[in-house]
Design a protein around this motif. Structure first.
Motif, PDB file in Angstrom:
ATOM      1  N   LYS A   1      -7.204  14.473  -8.768  1.00 14.73           N
ATOM      2  CA  LYS A   1      -7.111  15.928  -8.827  1.00 14.73           C
ATOM      3  C   LYS A   1      -6.001  16.419  -7.917  1.00 14.73           C
ATOM      4  CE  LYS A   1     -12.094  16.445  -9.642  1.00 14.73           C
ATOM      5  NZ  LYS A   1     -13.359  17.048  -9.126  1.00 14.73           N
ATOM      6  N   VAL A   2      -5.392  17.527  -8.328  1.00 12.57           N
ATOM      7  CA  VAL A   2      -4.367  18.156  -7.511  1.00 12.57           C
ATOM      8  C   VAL A   2      -4.950  18.498  -6.146  1.00 12.57           C
ATOM      9  CG1 VAL A   2      -2.898  20.198  -7.267  1.00 12.57           C
ATOM     10  CG2 VAL A   2      -3.091  19.044  -9.484  1.00 12.57           C
ATOM     11  N   GLY A   3      -4.210  18.186  -5.114  1.00 10.74           N
ATOM     12  CA  GLY A   3      -4.644  18.461  -3.742  1.00 10.74           C
ATOM     13  C   GLY A   3      -5.186  17.243  -3.025  1.00 10.74           C
ATOM     14  N   GLU A   4      -5.545  16.193  -3.783  1.00 12.61           N
ATOM     15  CA  GLU A   4      -6.080  14.991  -3.153  1.00 12.61           C
ATOM     16  C   GLU A   4      -4.968  14.169  -2.506  1.00 12.61           C
ATOM     17  OE1 GLU A   4     -10.114  13.662  -5.427  1.00 12.61           O
ATOM     18  OE2 GLU A   4      -8.249  13.190  -6.483  1.00 12.61           O
ATOM     19  N   HIS A   5      -5.338  13.470  -1.454  1.00 17.67           N
ATOM     20  CA  HIS A   5      -4.475  12.464  -0.853  1.00 17.67           C
ATOM     21  C   HIS A   5      -4.995  11.106  -1.310  1.00 17.67           C
ATOM     22  CE1 HIS A   5      -2.174  15.113   1.871  1.00 17.67           C
ATOM     23  NE2 HIS A   5      -3.276  15.851   1.832  1.00 17.67           N
ATOM     24  N   ALA A   6      -4.158  10.376  -2.026  1.00 21.47           N
ATOM     25  CA  ALA A   6      -4.596   9.147  -2.677  1.00 21.47           C
ATOM     26  C   ALA A   6      -3.849   7.941  -2.124  1.00 21.47           C
ATOM     27  CB  ALA A   6      -4.382   9.249  -4.190  1.00 21.47           C
TER      28      ALA A   6
ATOM     29  N   VAL B   1       0.853  -1.181   0.000  1.00 23.43           N
ATOM     30  CA  VAL B   1       0.000   0.000   0.000  1.00 23.43           C
ATOM     31  C   VAL B   1       0.895   1.239   0.000  1.00 23.43           C
ATOM     32  CG1 VAL B   1      -1.761   1.311   1.241  1.00 23.43           C
ATOM     33  CG2 VAL B   1      -1.860  -1.205   1.203  1.00 23.43           C
ATOM     34  N   ALA B   2       0.636   2.141  -0.933  1.00 26.02           N
ATOM     35  CA  ALA B   2       1.390   3.390  -1.040  1.00 26.02           C
ATOM     36  C   ALA B   2       0.424   4.558  -0.982  1.00 26.02           C
ATOM     37  CB  ALA B   2       2.191   3.424  -2.332  1.00 26.02           C
ATOM     38  N   LYS B   3       0.842   5.618  -0.339  1.00 24.24           N
ATOM     39  CA  LYS B   3       0.036   6.837  -0.249  1.00 24.24           C
ATOM     40  C   LYS B   3       0.808   7.987  -0.865  1.00 24.24           C
ATOM     41  CE  LYS B   3      -2.285   5.316   4.005  1.00 24.24           C
ATOM     42  NZ  LYS B   3      -3.637   5.176   3.405  1.00 24.24           N
ATOM     43  N   ASP B   4       0.083   8.924  -1.466  1.00 25.84           N
ATOM     44  CA  ASP B   4       0.741  10.074  -2.074  1.00 25.84           C
ATOM     45  C   ASP B   4      -0.207  11.263  -2.072  1.00 25.84           C
ATOM     46  OD1 ASP B   4       2.720  11.574  -3.278  1.00 25.84           O
ATOM     47  OD2 ASP B   4       3.029  10.196  -4.949  1.00 25.84           O
ATOM     48  N   HIS B   5       0.401  12.440  -2.052  1.00 24.15           N
ATOM     49  CA  HIS B   5      -0.338  13.697  -2.174  1.00 24.15           C
ATOM     50  C   HIS B   5      -0.202  14.154  -3.616  1.00 24.15           C
ATOM     51  CE1 HIS B   5      -0.647  18.243  -1.110  1.00 24.15           C
ATOM     52  NE2 HIS B   5      -1.835  17.752  -1.416  1.00 24.15           N
ATOM     53  N   ILE B   6      -1.312  14.337  -4.295  1.00 22.59           N
ATOM     54  CA  ILE B   6      -1.284  14.707  -5.714  1.00 22.59           C
ATOM     55  C   ILE B   6      -0.934  16.190  -5.823  1.00 22.59           C
ATOM     56  CG2 ILE B   6      -2.547  14.705  -7.887  1.00 22.59           C
ATOM     57  CD1 ILE B   6      -2.044  11.927  -6.581  1.00 22.59           C
ATOM     58  N   THR B   7       0.286  16.450  -6.240  1.00 21.53           N
ATOM     59  CA  THR B   7       0.794  17.817  -6.325  1.00 21.53           C
ATOM     60  C   THR B   7       0.856  18.269  -7.782  1.00 21.53           C
ATOM     61  OG1 THR B   7       3.063  16.971  -6.322  1.00 21.53           O
ATOM     62  CG2 THR B   7       2.117  17.629  -4.196  1.00 21.53           C
ATOM     63  N   ALA B   8       1.035  19.569  -7.983  1.00 17.66           N
ATOM     64  CA  ALA B   8       0.938  20.152  -9.320  1.00 17.66           C
ATOM     65  C   ALA B   8       2.233  20.052 -10.121  1.00 17.66           C
ATOM     66  CB  ALA B   8       0.517  21.616  -9.214  1.00 17.66           C
ATOM     67  N   PHE B   9       3.388  20.054  -9.445  1.00 15.17           N
ATOM     68  CA  PHE B   9       4.642  20.152 -10.190  1.00 15.17           C
ATOM     69  C   PHE B   9       4.853  19.026 -11.198  1.00 15.17           C
ATOM     70  CE2 PHE B   9       9.028  18.814 -10.773  1.00 15.17           C
ATOM     71  CZ  PHE B   9       9.517  19.908 -11.462  1.00 15.17           C
ATOM     72  N   PRO B  10       4.684  17.738 -10.841  1.00 15.87           N
ATOM     73  CA  PRO B  10       4.920  16.694 -11.852  1.00 15.87           C
ATOM     74  C   PRO B  10       4.055  16.870 -13.096  1.00 15.87           C
ATOM     75  CG  PRO B  10       4.753  15.733  -9.664  1.00 15.87           C
ATOM     76  CD  PRO B  10       4.318  17.159  -9.539  1.00 15.87           C
ATOM     77  N   LEU B  11       2.820  17.330 -12.917  1.00 15.76           N
ATOM     78  CA  LEU B  11       1.932  17.530 -14.066  1.00 15.76           C
ATOM     79  C   LEU B  11       2.452  18.649 -14.968  1.00 15.76           C
ATOM     80  CD1 LEU B  11      -1.524  17.333 -12.250  1.00 15.76           C
ATOM     81  CD2 LEU B  11      -0.232  15.474 -13.328  1.00 15.76           C
ATOM     82  N   ALA B  12       2.897  19.734 -14.362  1.00 16.16           N
ATOM     83  CA  ALA B  12       3.435  20.844 -15.149  1.00 16.16           C
ATOM     84  C   ALA B  12       4.710  20.412 -15.875  1.00 16.16           C
ATOM     85  CB  ALA B  12       3.711  22.042 -14.244  1.00 16.16           C
TER      86      ALA B  12
ATOM     87  N   ILE C   1      -6.484   2.532  -7.194  1.00 17.76           N
ATOM     88  CA  ILE C   1      -6.176   3.850  -6.639  1.00 17.76           C
ATOM     89  C   ILE C   1      -7.473   4.484  -6.158  1.00 17.76           C
ATOM     90  CG2 ILE C   1      -5.293   6.164  -7.129  1.00 17.76           C
ATOM     91  CD1 ILE C   1      -3.408   4.924  -9.153  1.00 17.76           C
ATOM     92  N   GLU C   2      -7.456   4.946  -4.908  1.00 17.62           N
ATOM     93  CA  GLU C   2      -8.619   5.590  -4.303  1.00 17.62           C
ATOM     94  C   GLU C   2      -8.211   6.939  -3.729  1.00 17.62           C
ATOM     95  OE1 GLU C   2      -9.712   2.708  -1.365  1.00 17.62           O
ATOM     96  OE2 GLU C   2     -11.055   1.639  -2.733  1.00 17.62           O
ATOM     97  N   ALA C   3      -9.169   7.843  -3.695  1.00 13.19           N
ATOM     98  CA  ALA C   3      -8.969   9.148  -3.055  1.00 13.19           C
ATOM     99  C   ALA C   3     -10.309   9.635  -2.537  1.00 13.19           C
ATOM    100  CB  ALA C   3      -8.376  10.163  -4.038  1.00 13.19           C
ATOM    101  N   GLY C   4     -10.321  10.115  -1.323  1.00 11.50           N
ATOM    102  CA  GLY C   4     -11.561  10.613  -0.731  1.00 11.50           C
ATOM    103  C   GLY C   4     -12.648   9.564  -0.654  1.00 11.50           C
ATOM    104  N   GLY C   5     -12.271   8.300  -0.485  1.00 15.25           N
ATOM    105  CA  GLY C   5     -13.250   7.227  -0.408  1.00 15.25           C
ATOM    106  C   GLY C   5     -13.830   6.813  -1.747  1.00 15.25           C
TER     107      GLY C   5
END
Length: 280
Positions: A95-100, A17-28, A128-132
């Protein structure tokens, strides 16, 4: 069943199980690399590969640059490994800002002998899940194989289909490969270490990442059908693509517009990847 196969089967059901915060930099950064606009705060299809990256210390890196085997992935005793393909179902965009959270499970291990020697296929299932909410389901195929013997006859390549409706020429130079390796924390040396790729693994040049080609196939869909919502995607790598040789990504939508056949072909017109996208 051989003893080595039985031991590999001990890894079936192994879970991580891995958790990550979806941030904007990798997308840019990937948008700049692919020369396209960002999709607001949405993570485009397949760009989830920029997240949940395994970070291992240098002491755990193997001779090919990958992390040593036998932790999550089985300790397959074969020198070469490649991303062979996958199947994905998209439920909702990250989406950016989600904890997944990504849950990964070893679903299948298949030991075969082919023309080039022993082959081991490992299938990893991801959710992959985020926010339930379930965002994505994925099956990821990895192939391990022997080094090709010096006198091995190369497999006859297959010519790519004709009659594409869309196409785009890609110049995957070492800079693009470096950027994609950095963004995905992929230290496999075949993508950036020319002496290793040519002298150790006997490729003619640096190898273009299979996931990068798959991403470029869906990027073609985005460019041609920006209004479409992707439902599913399946792809299979068939032949390596090399840096310094421009290749094409191609597409042909079905008559009803619900599926798109996609493929990549090298500078000689040979098929390197085949894929199908389901859209609405």
């Amino acid at each position: 069943m051989s003893d080595s196969h039985a031991k590999l089967d001990d890894w079936l059901g192994n879970e991580r199980v891995a958790k990550d915060h979806i941030t904007a930099f990798p997308l840019a950064a990937l948008a700049a690399t692919l020369v396209r606009e960002k999709d607001g705060d949405m993570v485009p299809p397949l760009w989830h590969w920029l997240y949940f990256l395994p970070i291992t210390p240098m002491s755990e890196a193997g001779p090919d640059g990958h992390p040593k085997r036998g932790d999550f992935l089985p300790p397959v005793p074969l020198p070469r490994r490649m991303w062979a393909g996958g199947r994905l179902t998209f439920h909702a965009p990250l989406k950016v800002g989600e904890h997944a959270t990504r849950t990964s499970t070893i679903a299948n291990i298949e030991d075969k002998t082919g023309r080039s020697g022993r082959l081991v296929f490992v299938t990893v299932q991801h959710t992959i899940e985020a926010g339930g909410e379930l965002k994505l389901e994925e099956e990821h195929d990895i192939v391990y194989r022997d080094a090709s013997p010096a006198d091995a006859r190369p497999q006859q390549p297959q010519l790519a289909p004709q009659g594409e409706s869309w196409s785009r020429t890609i110049d995957a130079d070492p800079v693009m490969l470096f950027r994609y390796s950095a963004l995905t924390f992929n230290s496999h040396r075949i993508h950036y270490d020319h002496p290793y790729a040519t002298q150790v693994e006997a490729y003619p040049a640096l190898v273009v990442h299979g996931p990068l080609i798959a991403t470029l196939l869906l990027d073609l869909v985005h460019r041609e059908r920006p209004d479409a919502t992707l439902q599913s995607f399946a792809f299979k790598a068939l032949r390596p693509t090399f840096a310094g040789q421009a290749f094409k990504v191609c597409g042909a939508p079905s008559a009803d517009g619900k599926t798109i056949e996609l493929w990549a072909k090298d500078h000689q017109g040979y098929l390197t990847m085949r894929a199908t996208a389901g859209i609405e």
